[in-house]
Design a protein around this motif. Structure first.
Motif, PDB file in Angstrom:
ATOM      1  N   HIS A 154     -31.996  13.949  49.004  1.00 47.91           N
ATOM      2  CA  HIS A 154     -30.946  14.683  48.294  1.00 47.91           C
ATOM      3  C   HIS A 154     -29.723  14.842  49.195  1.00 47.91           C
ATOM      4  O   HIS A 154     -28.585  14.715  48.731  1.00 47.91           O
ATOM      5  N   LEU A 155     -29.962  15.090  50.472  1.00 43.93           N
ATOM      6  CA  LEU A 155     -28.844  15.205  51.411  1.00 43.93           C
ATOM      7  C   LEU A 155     -28.133  13.864  51.605  1.00 43.93           C
ATOM      8  O   LEU A 155     -26.911  13.820  51.767  1.00 43.93           O
ATOM      9  N   SER A 189     -27.690  11.694  49.341  1.00 45.60           N
ATOM     10  CA  SER A 189     -26.817  11.520  48.176  1.00 45.60           C
ATOM     11  C   SER A 189     -25.542  12.359  48.295  1.00 45.60           C
ATOM     12  O   SER A 189     -24.562  12.108  47.581  1.00 45.60           O
ATOM     13  N   VAL A 190     -25.570  13.357  49.183  1.00 42.06           N
ATOM     14  CA  VAL A 190     -24.371  14.139  49.479  1.00 42.06           C
ATOM     15  C   VAL A 190     -23.528  13.417  50.515  1.00 42.06           C
ATOM     16  O   VAL A 190     -22.299  13.306  50.392  1.00 42.06           O
ATOM     17  N   PRO A 193     -21.494   9.935  48.615  1.00 43.90           N
ATOM     18  CA  PRO A 193     -21.268  10.435  47.245  1.00 43.90           C
ATOM     19  C   PRO A 193     -20.955   9.325  46.241  1.00 43.90           C
ATOM     20  O   PRO A 193     -19.864   9.257  45.680  1.00 43.90           O
ATOM     21  N   LEU A 240     -26.195  18.088  57.994  1.00 40.27           N
ATOM     22  CA  LEU A 240     -26.625  18.742  56.765  1.00 40.27           C
ATOM     23  C   LEU A 240     -28.053  19.272  56.904  1.00 40.27           C
ATOM     24  O   LEU A 240     -28.364  20.396  56.497  1.00 40.27           O
ATOM     25  N   LYS A 262     -27.048  12.424  39.136  1.00 42.14           N
ATOM     26  CA  LYS A 262     -26.560  11.424  40.078  1.00 42.14           C
ATOM     27  C   LYS A 262     -27.231  10.070  39.885  1.00 42.14           C
ATOM     28  O   LYS A 262     -26.691   9.045  40.274  1.00 42.14           O
ATOM     29  N   ASP A 300     -23.348  25.443  47.816  1.00 40.24           N
ATOM     30  CA  ASP A 300     -22.557  24.396  47.173  1.00 40.24           C
ATOM     31  C   ASP A 300     -22.744  23.031  47.826  1.00 40.24           C
ATOM     32  O   ASP A 300     -21.868  22.162  47.719  1.00 40.24           O
ATOM     33  N   VAL A 301     -23.891  22.829  48.514  1.00 43.92           N
ATOM     34  CA  VAL A 301     -24.131  21.526  49.152  1.00 43.92           C
ATOM     35  C   VAL A 301     -24.531  20.499  48.098  1.00 43.92           C
ATOM     36  O   VAL A 301     -23.973  19.389  48.041  1.00 43.92           O
ATOM     37  N   ASP A 302     -25.486  20.842  47.244  1.00 46.46           N
ATOM     38  CA  ASP A 302     -25.964  19.898  46.237  1.00 46.46           C
ATOM     39  C   ASP A 302     -26.645  20.635  45.104  1.00 46.46           C
ATOM     40  O   ASP A 302     -27.278  21.675  45.308  1.00 46.46           O
ATOM     41  N   GLN A 316     -28.723  19.175  41.486  1.00 46.70           N
ATOM     42  CA  GLN A 316     -29.034  18.057  40.600  1.00 46.70           C
ATOM     43  C   GLN A 316     -30.409  18.251  39.971  1.00 46.70           C
ATOM     44  O   GLN A 316     -31.278  18.942  40.520  1.00 46.70           O
TER      45      GLN A 316
END
Length: 238
Positions: free
Chosen positions: A108-109, A111-112, A115, A151, A176, A197-199, A201
């Motif tokens: 998940h990180l 994908s941050v 982007p 992150l 995503k 507000d990091v991710d 989904q």
């Protein structure tokens, strides 16, 4: 239908349950379980079912039945199956599960840090990967590794919440993944949030509660898959 205890508490390692079915392929159905069933790129849990007499039945994996709600525990070959109505204690292979949880949150990180739309992925131990639709964009390996580890080490809280199908339809940007769509049918969708507000989904998988549990990450092979797709692999370093 099986009650998926892992969905509310990914740290549960064991639970008592009743055998409510044995299907024609030898799969065992429980009324409740801590075993995560294969889905969303995350492998099903392995472990054991302990019978009343102390005998342990080895479980190779867990999968969803055709109804997508019933979890089937798939035993290793050559084992006797429990009777319907019998009580068992389910034990997951916690060492393996926890590493998969760490990797899932790490992806998940990723994908941050990158982007771009996600076209595929796989959660594994010690390596996982995501595929990105990023055209001709190039990846700075050093900068990506630094951002990803920043992150992870940021000790962001990981929480879950539920929204309705209608709320998801009104916020399509939450999704995503292009190839895997959030499970629907129950009228609600589970979201996984990292930090404030990091991710955020949709995700039905298991995760750690803080990103600091992931540990240090290494970038693996980055390769081109077709004209636009880039496959990025990351690894747990322990």
């Amino acid at each position: 239908m099986t009650t998926p205890l892992f969905r509310d508490d990914a740290y549960l390692r064991t639970c008592e349950a009743e055998v409510i079915g044995v299907n024609e392929r030898g799969g065992i159905v429980l009324d409740r379980t801590v075993f995560y069933a294969t889905g969303g790129g995350q492998p099903g849990d392995s472990g054991a079912l302990e019978l009343d007499d102390g005998t342990k039945l080895e479980i190779a994996t867990a999968v969803y039945d055709e109804d997508k709600k019933t979890i089937v525990h798939v035993p290793s070959q050559g084992q006797s199956l429990p009777d319907v109505g019998s009580r068992v204690t389910a034990h997951i292979d916690w060492t393996r599960r926890y590493r998969l949880m760490r990797m899932h949150t790490a992806l998940h990180l990723l994908s941050v840090a990158l982007p771009y739309p996600v076209t595929g992925g796989q959660i594994g131990d010690p390596e996982g990967r995501l595929d990105f639709d990023m055209g001709d964009e190039t990846i700075d390996r050093e900068a990506l590794a630094e951002k990803l580890n920043a992150l992870a080490s940021g000790d962001h809280e990981v929480t879950t919440q539920w929204i309705t199908d209608a709320e998801l339809d009104a916020n399509p940007g939450l999704v995503k993944t292009m190839s895997v769509k959030p499970p629907r049918g129950s009228g609600k969708v589970r979201l996984v949030r990292v930090g404030r507000d990091v991710d955020l989904q949709p995700c039905g998988g298991t995760h750690v509660t803080r990103t600091s549990e992931i540990g240090a990450l290494d970038l693996g092979k980055i390769e081109k898959k077709g004209k636009q797709n880039r496959r990025v692999r990351i690894r747990l370093t322990d």
